[in-house]
Design a protein around this motif. Structure first.
Motif, PDB file in Angstrom:
ATOM      1  N   GLY A  51      -1.555 -12.729  45.112  1.00 36.09           N
ATOM      2  CA  GLY A  51      -2.135 -12.074  45.977  1.00 36.09           C
ATOM      3  C   GLY A  51      -2.900 -11.380  47.228  1.00 36.09           C
ATOM      4  N   ALA A  52      -3.021 -10.324  45.442  1.00 36.38           N
ATOM      5  CA  ALA A  52      -3.840  -9.270  45.883  1.00 36.38           C
ATOM      6  C   ALA A  52      -4.793  -8.775  45.764  1.00 36.38           C
ATOM      7  N   ASP A  53      -4.916  -7.918  47.105  1.00 32.62           N
ATOM      8  CA  ASP A  53      -6.327  -8.058  47.509  1.00 32.62           C
ATOM      9  C   ASP A  53      -7.807  -7.683  46.244  1.00 32.62           C
ATOM     10  N   PRO A  54      -8.640  -8.702  45.402  1.00 34.90           N
ATOM     11  CA  PRO A  54      -9.291  -8.310  44.092  1.00 34.90           C
ATOM     12  C   PRO A  54     -10.268  -7.128  44.788  1.00 34.90           C
ATOM     13  N   LEU A  55     -10.335  -6.579  46.087  1.00 29.97           N
ATOM     14  CA  LEU A  55     -11.815  -5.826  46.953  1.00 29.97           C
ATOM     15  C   LEU A  55     -11.119  -4.614  47.410  1.00 29.97           C
ATOM     16  N   PRO A  56     -10.179  -4.184  47.469  1.00 29.35           N
ATOM     17  CA  PRO A  56      -9.165  -2.547  47.983  1.00 29.35           C
ATOM     18  C   PRO A  56      -9.945  -1.704  48.348  1.00 29.35           C
ATOM     19  N   SER A  57     -11.419  -1.826  47.461  1.00 27.99           N
ATOM     20  CA  SER A  57     -11.996  -0.181  48.353  1.00 27.99           C
ATOM     21  C   SER A  57     -13.313  -0.825  48.562  1.00 27.99           C
ATOM     22  N   TRP A  58     -12.850  -1.951  49.500  1.00 29.33           N
ATOM     23  CA  TRP A  58     -13.687  -2.264  50.581  1.00 29.33           C
ATOM     24  C   TRP A  58     -13.047  -2.482  51.569  1.00 29.33           C
TER      25      TRP A  58
ATOM     26  N   GLY B  53     -34.646  -1.154  36.397  1.00 30.79           N
ATOM     27  CA  GLY B  53     -35.518  -0.458  36.256  1.00 30.79           C
ATOM     28  C   GLY B  53     -35.965   0.420  35.518  1.00 30.79           C
ATOM     29  N   GLY B  54     -34.656   0.709  34.800  1.00 37.60           N
ATOM     30  CA  GLY B  54     -34.287   1.543  33.486  1.00 37.60           C
ATOM     31  C   GLY B  54     -34.911   1.328  32.091  1.00 37.60           C
ATOM     32  N   GLY B  55     -34.767   1.751  31.491  1.00 42.94           N
ATOM     33  CA  GLY B  55     -35.259   1.005  30.152  1.00 42.94           C
ATOM     34  C   GLY B  55     -34.116   0.209  29.474  1.00 42.94           C
ATOM     35  N   VAL B  56     -33.651  -0.260  28.841  1.00 45.82           N
ATOM     36  CA  VAL B  56     -32.967  -0.888  28.353  1.00 45.82           C
ATOM     37  C   VAL B  56     -32.134  -0.606  27.312  1.00 45.82           C
ATOM     38  N   GLU B  57     -32.685  -0.027  26.954  1.00 46.21           N
ATOM     39  CA  GLU B  57     -31.538   0.587  25.829  1.00 46.21           C
ATOM     40  C   GLU B  57     -31.212   1.447  26.469  1.00 46.21           C
ATOM     41  N   PHE B  58     -31.428   2.347  27.390  1.00 48.06           N
ATOM     42  CA  PHE B  58     -30.546   3.379  27.935  1.00 48.06           C
ATOM     43  C   PHE B  58     -29.176   3.115  28.499  1.00 48.06           C
ATOM     44  N   VAL B  59     -29.843   2.544  29.508  1.00 44.10           N
ATOM     45  CA  VAL B  59     -28.766   1.416  30.287  1.00 44.10           C
ATOM     46  C   VAL B  59     -27.667   0.589  29.279  1.00 44.10           C
ATOM     47  N   ARG B  60     -27.507  -0.022  28.101  1.00 47.06           N
ATOM     48  CA  ARG B  60     -27.127  -0.332  26.831  1.00 47.06           C
ATOM     49  C   ARG B  60     -26.367   0.691  26.534  1.00 47.06           C
ATOM     50  N   ALA B  61     -26.370   2.117  26.707  1.00 47.67           N
ATOM     51  CA  ALA B  61     -25.997   3.122  26.143  1.00 47.67           C
ATOM     52  C   ALA B  61     -24.109   3.155  26.174  1.00 47.67           C
ATOM     53  N   PHE B  62     -24.146   2.864  27.499  1.00 44.05           N
ATOM     54  CA  PHE B  62     -22.971   2.860  28.561  1.00 44.05           C
ATOM     55  C   PHE B  62     -22.577   1.572  28.690  1.00 44.05           C
ATOM     56  N   SER B  63     -23.259   0.515  29.432  1.00 45.83           N
ATOM     57  CA  SER B  63     -22.483  -0.614  30.180  1.00 45.83           C
ATOM     58  C   SER B  63     -21.295  -0.792  29.379  1.00 45.83           C
ATOM     59  N   GLU B  64     -21.373  -1.027  28.257  1.00 48.74           N
ATOM     60  CA  GLU B  64     -20.142  -2.026  28.068  1.00 48.74           C
ATOM     61  C   GLU B  64     -19.133  -1.544  28.698  1.00 48.74           C
ATOM     62  N   GLU B  65     -18.967   0.034  28.362  1.00 47.42           N
ATOM     63  CA  GLU B  65     -17.680   0.545  28.235  1.00 47.42           C
ATOM     64  C   GLU B  65     -17.357   1.395  29.919  1.00 47.42           C
ATOM     65  N   THR B  66     -18.423   1.171  30.723  1.00 48.88           N
ATOM     66  CA  THR B  66     -18.607   1.492  31.642  1.00 48.88           C
ATOM     67  C   THR B  66     -18.377   0.284  32.677  1.00 48.88           C
ATOM     68  N   TYR B  67     -19.439  -0.420  32.430  1.00 54.69           N
ATOM     69  CA  TYR B  67     -19.639  -1.553  33.667  1.00 54.69           C
ATOM     70  C   TYR B  67     -18.691  -2.844  33.136  1.00 54.69           C
ATOM     71  N   GLY B  68     -17.906  -2.637  31.732  1.00 59.08           N
ATOM     72  CA  GLY B  68     -17.797  -3.738  30.922  1.00 59.08           C
ATOM     73  C   GLY B  68     -18.442  -4.972  30.274  1.00 59.08           C
TER      74      GLY B  68
ATOM     75  N   MET C 136     -17.991  -1.188  43.424  1.00 57.54           N
ATOM     76  CA  MET C 136     -19.024  -2.355  42.653  1.00 57.54           C
ATOM     77  C   MET C 136     -18.354  -2.653  41.236  1.00 57.54           C
ATOM     78  N   LEU C 137     -16.952  -1.320  40.727  1.00 55.60           N
ATOM     79  CA  LEU C 137     -16.513  -2.564  39.677  1.00 55.60           C
ATOM     80  C   LEU C 137     -15.433  -2.923  40.065  1.00 55.60           C
ATOM     81  N   GLU C 138     -15.088  -2.888  41.718  1.00 61.62           N
ATOM     82  CA  GLU C 138     -14.084  -4.486  41.951  1.00 61.62           C
ATOM     83  C   GLU C 138     -14.687  -6.122  41.903  1.00 61.62           C
ATOM     84  N   VAL C 139     -16.502  -5.195  42.659  1.00 56.82           N
ATOM     85  CA  VAL C 139     -17.057  -6.402  42.742  1.00 56.82           C
ATOM     86  C   VAL C 139     -16.826  -7.156  41.480  1.00 56.82           C
ATOM     87  N   LEU C 140     -17.679  -6.391  40.649  1.00 55.81           N
ATOM     88  CA  LEU C 140     -17.967  -7.006  39.290  1.00 55.81           C
ATOM     89  C   LEU C 140     -16.572  -7.788  38.343  1.00 55.81           C
ATOM     90  N   ARG C 141     -15.379  -7.026  38.604  1.00 55.58           N
ATOM     91  CA  ARG C 141     -14.195  -7.674  37.805  1.00 55.58           C
ATOM     92  C   ARG C 141     -14.067  -8.797  38.319  1.00 55.58           C
TER      93      ARG C 141
END
Lengths: 325, 325
Positions: free
Chosen positions: B22-29, B184-199, B165-170
């Motif tokens: 029952g923990a709050d899934p969105l504690p930063s909201w 709107g950004g370049g697809v490869e630029f975002v892919r350079a960090f999306s996995e590590e940063t956002y999962g 927003m990280l909490e929303v994603l999870r």
């Protein structure tokens, strides 16, 4: 024949989830070099600490569709769909009777419909498939797939998927792979059945596409598929489609024709352990026998390069114990 | 304020995996209508047997990146990358000194670099980012992200992602959603960090792209990013990118600017329960305050339409207890 001992060793090296009580994950594959190559590859890239280990998120496997996952003879299923659809739309389009290619299509004359070459096919494709929204088109294609029957077996096309390949898809997914279709066929056509048939969701299907435009209609946004090809996901287009859509280089690729040659190269030229596999249609009895001679699914260059590039050429006749489910 | 009883009821309606004890899934909201809208939406579409139930494979949520998942002021991070890269490449390109836009970029003069408008930016982007393979470019961008620092906080950009927003994603992923970036950004630029940063893995990133070509180089296939824009994934491009790449209409969309207007409409105009959410930058103290006046991330039309379309306008200042992790 794979040796008993090494076979068992392989099984234990595989992730537990992939194998219930040491059961064979590929029962429709006959023991031999091709099955062994598959099992060894998966064991190697999933064994933590091994030099060949690949982290799960980089375990990407790509599959051609026509002739690799399902039947592509006597013609691509999508072409048969186009002819049926032209016939269904013909009464509302009397002008089509003035056009030899359309007349042939309406009469169900496959050869006549193809006589107009690529240009003729593109006109048929545009008339049969464009002008609607992607969701709408997928619904039309899904509906057709429910009722259409293959002329040789009188079975739905979605029943004519290769059982050994379904086992490969499941086996790879159980080993942490992402499985993607990279097809020369239309992306929405493949998406109309990929999830139900292969367990591959729409966003893991890469394919050819018409241009899309956005309009406003009755106060709602309306996406429309224009009768204008936007991208051909075949030959050199396959590595482009993969880079654009998947965004990382696959470590395993499965194809059956020269249209898959660049995809096989792009996959197996990457660093580290790789698997390239070519399905050979050499089973006239259970499926079809064609390769070098065929106008559809022609396989020559990719086969000639297979030995030096280490690609596994799978014989349907010899390597598959069963073709269909 | 959300009532104790209804909050508890919502928690029990959520999938067990999403909530440990029952923990709050969105504690930063902060509790309030926006947090409640999120919780209620997820509860509704995951409750089997309810009229709003959506099967897991259709639980698609799309997120804009700049200004929705991470900071976009004083300029898009990718633009700051372009300027740094132009400066790094300048010694090898002395002719650039003859060009006012390039001179400004080399001097780190953001306003001067932007004075050439879109045309000038495209020339800078091409010079800074094209000519290489997607894999190569991603490695360059990832390397830059390791060392670059935001001028206001002196922290890496990947640390300036919004904790709520990280909490929303999870939270959404735990509830069976597929989470996609549509940027709107370049697809490869975002892919350079999306996995590590956002999962979010590379194949779940949709973005703008340069044209790709295939060449042969030293006996290997070589993909090359040409200095020619192939697709702009912004405004009306977002529904097109979604249809092409994801292949099904999302049921939840998160954005922060008018560039997300069509994506929000496309998502929320679909049948069944939907969620549209707009992040408002109104917190000058903890982040930045801008909206209608900004040249970057301008938000006006989407905000004006929010009430009638049922989109939730999130106030960073009021709805978020914390901005960064």
């Amino acid at each position: 024949m794979i040796e008993r001992r090494s076979f068992a060793a392989l099984l234990f090296a595989l992730p537990a989830a992939a194998l219930a009580q040491g059961a064979d994950p590929l029962p429709s594959w006959r023991d031999g070099p091709r099955k062994r190559a598959l099992l060894e590859f998966v064991a190697a890239v999933t064994r933590e600490g091994s030099a060949d280990y690949v982290r799960p998120s980089a375990r990407i496997a790509v599959f051609d569709n026509d002739g690799t996952l399902w039947v592509e003879q006597p013609a691509y299923v999508q072409l048969l769909f186009i002819l049926d659809r032209i016939r269904a739309l013909a009464p509302a389009n009397p002008a089509w009777q003035q056009d030899a290619v359309f007349r042939a299509a309406i009469a169900g004359d496959l050869h006549g419909a193809m006589a107009g070459g690529n240009e003729g096919l593109m006109r048929l494709a545009g008339a049969a498939m464009a002008g609607n929204a992607p969701e709408e088109f997928q619904a039309i294609a899904a509906e057709w797939l429910k009722t259409a029957r293959h002329p040789k077996w009188n079975r739905p096309y979605t029943a004519l998927v290769y059982q050994p390949m379904l086992e490969v898809l499941r086996f790879l997914r159980a080993a942490g792979f992402g499985t993607f279709i990279v097809s020369g066929g239309g992306v929405e056509f493949v998406r109309a059945f990929s999830e139900e048939t292969y367990g591959i969701p729409p966003h893991q299907v890469v394919g050819s596409s018409f241009a899309l435009t956005v309009d406003e209609e009755a106060g709602r946004l309306m996406l429309r598929r224009e009768p204008r090809v936007d991208f051909i996901d075949d030959g050199p287009g396959k590595p482009i489609g993969i880079a654009r859509h998947i965004g990382s280089r696959p470590i395993a690729a499965f194809g059956n024709s020269d249209g898959d040659y660049e995809m096989l190269r792009y996959t197996t030229e990457g660093a580290g352990r790789r698997l390239g596999m070519i399905i050979r249609h050499d089973d006239a009895e259970r499926e079809f026998a064609y390769d070098r001679e065929s106008h559809i699914g022609r396989l020559a260059r990719a086969l000639d390069h297979a030995p030096t590039r280490g690609w596994q050429a799978v014989s349907m006749r010899d390597d598959w114990a069963r073709v269909f489910g």
